[in-house]
Motif scaffolding. Structure first.
Motif, PDB file in Angstrom:
ATOM      1  N   VAL A  28       0.821  -1.268   0.149  1.00  0.00           N
ATOM      2  CA  VAL A  28       0.041   0.189  -0.041  1.00  0.00           C
ATOM      3  C   VAL A  28       0.816   1.540  -0.112  1.00  0.00           C
ATOM      4  N   THR A  29       2.026   1.136   0.644  1.00  0.00           N
ATOM      5  CA  THR A  29       2.850   2.320   0.571  1.00  0.00           C
ATOM      6  C   THR A  29       3.406   2.704  -0.579  1.00  0.00           C
ATOM      7  N   PHE A  30       3.852   1.724  -1.344  1.00  0.00           N
ATOM      8  CA  PHE A  30       4.510   1.957  -2.439  1.00  0.00           C
ATOM      9  C   PHE A  30       3.746   1.850  -3.790  1.00  0.00           C
ATOM     10  N   ALA A  31       2.486   1.280  -3.584  1.00  0.00           N
ATOM     11  CA  ALA A  31       1.583   1.225  -4.995  1.00  0.00           C
ATOM     12  C   ALA A  31       0.454   1.938  -4.441  1.00  0.00           C
ATOM     13  N   GLY A  32       0.049   2.716  -3.480  1.00  0.00           N
ATOM     14  CA  GLY A  32      -1.168   3.184  -3.097  1.00  0.00           C
ATOM     15  C   GLY A  32      -1.535   4.000  -4.022  1.00  0.00           C
ATOM     16  N   ALA A  33      -0.793   5.181  -4.502  1.00  0.00           N
ATOM     17  CA  ALA A  33      -1.209   5.985  -5.566  1.00  0.00           C
ATOM     18  C   ALA A  33      -1.838   5.470  -6.719  1.00  0.00           C
ATOM     19  N   ALA A  34      -1.095   4.446  -7.324  1.00  0.00           N
ATOM     20  CA  ALA A  34      -1.835   3.502  -8.489  1.00  0.00           C
ATOM     21  C   ALA A  34      -3.006   2.895  -8.174  1.00  0.00           C
ATOM     22  N   LEU A  35      -3.043   2.281  -6.878  1.00  0.00           N
ATOM     23  CA  LEU A  35      -4.203   1.725  -6.443  1.00  0.00           C
ATOM     24  C   LEU A  35      -5.320   2.727  -6.289  1.00  0.00           C
ATOM     25  N   GLN A  36      -5.220   3.758  -5.598  1.00  0.00           N
ATOM     26  CA  GLN A  36      -6.145   4.809  -5.705  1.00  0.00           C
ATOM     27  C   GLN A  36      -6.788   5.251  -7.104  1.00  0.00           C
ATOM     28  N   ALA A  37      -5.868   5.521  -8.011  1.00  0.00           N
ATOM     29  CA  ALA A  37      -6.099   5.935  -9.520  1.00  0.00           C
ATOM     30  C   ALA A  37      -7.111   4.847  -9.773  1.00  0.00           C
ATOM     31  N   LEU A  38      -6.709   3.594  -9.652  1.00  0.00           N
ATOM     32  CA  LEU A  38      -7.664   2.439 -10.293  1.00  0.00           C
ATOM     33  C   LEU A  38      -9.017   2.432  -9.509  1.00  0.00           C
ATOM     34  N   VAL A  39      -8.971   2.367  -8.434  1.00  0.00           N
ATOM     35  CA  VAL A  39     -10.425   2.443  -7.607  1.00  0.00           C
ATOM     36  C   VAL A  39     -11.129   3.599  -7.989  1.00  0.00           C
ATOM     37  N   SER A  40     -10.587   4.848  -8.095  1.00  0.00           N
ATOM     38  CA  SER A  40     -11.457   5.887  -8.516  1.00  0.00           C
ATOM     39  C   SER A  40     -11.725   6.068  -9.823  1.00  0.00           C
ATOM     40  N   ARG A  41     -11.243   5.324 -10.900  1.00  0.00           N
ATOM     41  CA  ARG A  41     -11.756   5.044 -12.250  1.00  0.00           C
ATOM     42  C   ARG A  41     -13.049   4.457 -12.237  1.00  0.00           C
ATOM     43  N   PHE A  42     -13.094   3.266 -11.422  1.00  0.00           N
ATOM     44  CA  PHE A  42     -14.499   2.437 -11.482  1.00  0.00           C
ATOM     45  C   PHE A  42     -15.605   2.996 -10.498  1.00  0.00           C
ATOM     46  N   ARG A  43     -15.321   4.039  -9.551  1.00  0.00           N
ATOM     47  CA  ARG A  43     -16.390   4.510  -8.574  1.00  0.00           C
ATOM     48  C   ARG A  43     -17.216   5.394  -9.354  1.00  0.00           C
ATOM     49  N   SER A  44     -18.534   5.042  -9.036  1.00  0.00           N
ATOM     50  CA  SER A  44     -19.518   5.817  -9.769  1.00  0.00           C
ATOM     51  C   SER A  44     -19.624   7.247  -9.132  1.00  0.00           C
ATOM     52  N   ALA A  45     -19.815   7.312  -8.032  1.00  0.00           N
ATOM     53  CA  ALA A  45     -20.019   8.553  -7.080  1.00  0.00           C
ATOM     54  C   ALA A  45     -18.766   8.992  -6.316  1.00  0.00           C
ATOM     55  N   PRO A  46     -18.686  10.297  -6.134  1.00  0.00           N
ATOM     56  CA  PRO A  46     -17.591  10.708  -5.055  1.00  0.00           C
ATOM     57  C   PRO A  46     -17.648  10.235  -3.802  1.00  0.00           C
ATOM     58  N   THR A  47     -16.691   9.907  -3.278  1.00  0.00           N
ATOM     59  CA  THR A  47     -16.833   9.519  -1.772  1.00  0.00           C
ATOM     60  C   THR A  47     -17.162  10.721  -0.785  1.00  0.00           C
ATOM     61  N   LYS A  48     -18.090  10.214   0.230  1.00  0.00           N
ATOM     62  CA  LYS A  48     -18.326  11.415   1.149  1.00  0.00           C
ATOM     63  C   LYS A  48     -17.164  11.749   1.886  1.00  0.00           C
ATOM     64  N   ARG A  49     -17.048  13.003   2.195  1.00  0.00           N
ATOM     65  CA  ARG A  49     -16.007  13.583   2.824  1.00  0.00           C
ATOM     66  C   ARG A  49     -15.778  13.464   4.272  1.00  0.00           C
ATOM     67  N   PHE A  50     -17.110  13.700   4.800  1.00  0.00           N
ATOM     68  CA  PHE A  50     -17.453  13.603   6.486  1.00  0.00           C
ATOM     69  C   PHE A  50     -18.374  12.701   6.602  1.00  0.00           C
ATOM     70  N   THR A  51     -17.692  11.489   7.141  1.00  0.00           N
ATOM     71  CA  THR A  51     -18.629  10.355   7.935  1.00  0.00           C
ATOM     72  C   THR A  51     -18.018  10.029   9.019  1.00  0.00           C
ATOM     73  N   LYS A  52     -18.953   9.304   9.703  1.00  0.00           N
ATOM     74  CA  LYS A  52     -18.405   8.894  11.228  1.00  0.00           C
ATOM     75  C   LYS A  52     -16.952   8.123  11.120  1.00  0.00           C
ATOM     76  N   ARG A  53     -16.652   7.492  10.091  1.00  0.00           N
ATOM     77  CA  ARG A  53     -15.271   6.740  10.170  1.00  0.00           C
ATOM     78  C   ARG A  53     -14.183   7.942   9.834  1.00  0.00           C
ATOM     79  N   THR A  54     -14.514   8.928   8.966  1.00  0.00           N
ATOM     80  CA  THR A  54     -13.375  10.006   8.789  1.00  0.00           C
ATOM     81  C   THR A  54     -13.266  10.830   9.985  1.00  0.00           C
ATOM     82  N   ARG A  55     -14.405  11.120  10.608  1.00  0.00           N
ATOM     83  CA  ARG A  55     -14.304  11.993  11.854  1.00  0.00           C
ATOM     84  C   ARG A  55     -13.526  11.176  12.987  1.00  0.00           C
TER      85      ARG A  55
END
Length: 147
Positions: A49-76
């Protein structure tokens, strides 16, 4: 066949830390073999995750249909942990509450440099691997269930 047991425990630990000690006990490995494989599994996740994290994040965001919520219980909760305990708190809680992947992503999202993430996660993985492994090995009847 021993290699297959080591591999099983290591792979289990890459996803969920406690799965390593549990599977090692069930497969009949010694506690030290289980603890080492558990620690190795967590660190494989952290390194990937440390060294391939940016590539994985780009891959996931390509297939995500809606933007992620910024303020959730988990993020808080993550922000509270970060503000109160910093990288030490994240590393400490990763084997207990977070997954190796989740804890690493969280640390990187707060801008912690890669070397520091690796060091803190290793310093957390070693004692927690021993503690959790010994805990599972003390449960009567668990060791050797699958072996």
């Amino acid at each position: 066949m021993q290699f297959a047991k080591y591999l099983s425990v290591t792979i289990a630990s890459t996803i969920k830390f406690a799965a390593g000690p549990l599977s090692g006990a069930a497969l009949g490995l010694t506690w030290i073999e289980t603890a080492l494989c558990t620690m190795l599994g967590m660190m494989i996740s952290v390194i990937l995750v440390t060294f391939a994290g940016a590539a994985l994040q780009a891959l996931v965001s390509r297939f995500r249909s809606a933007p992620t919520k910024r303020f959730t219980k988990r993020t808080r909760m993550a922000v509270r942990i970060w503000k109160r305990f910093g990288m030490t708190g994240i590393a400490f809680l990763t084997p207990l509450l977070l997954t190796p992947i989740g804890g690493t992503v969280l640390a990187l999202s707060f801008g912690v440099n890669r070397g520091r993430v690796l060091l803190y996660m290793l310093l957390s993985a070693i004692p927690w691997a021993v503690v959790q492994t010994l805990f599972f090995y003390l449960i009567p009847g668990l060791k050797g269930v699958a072996g």
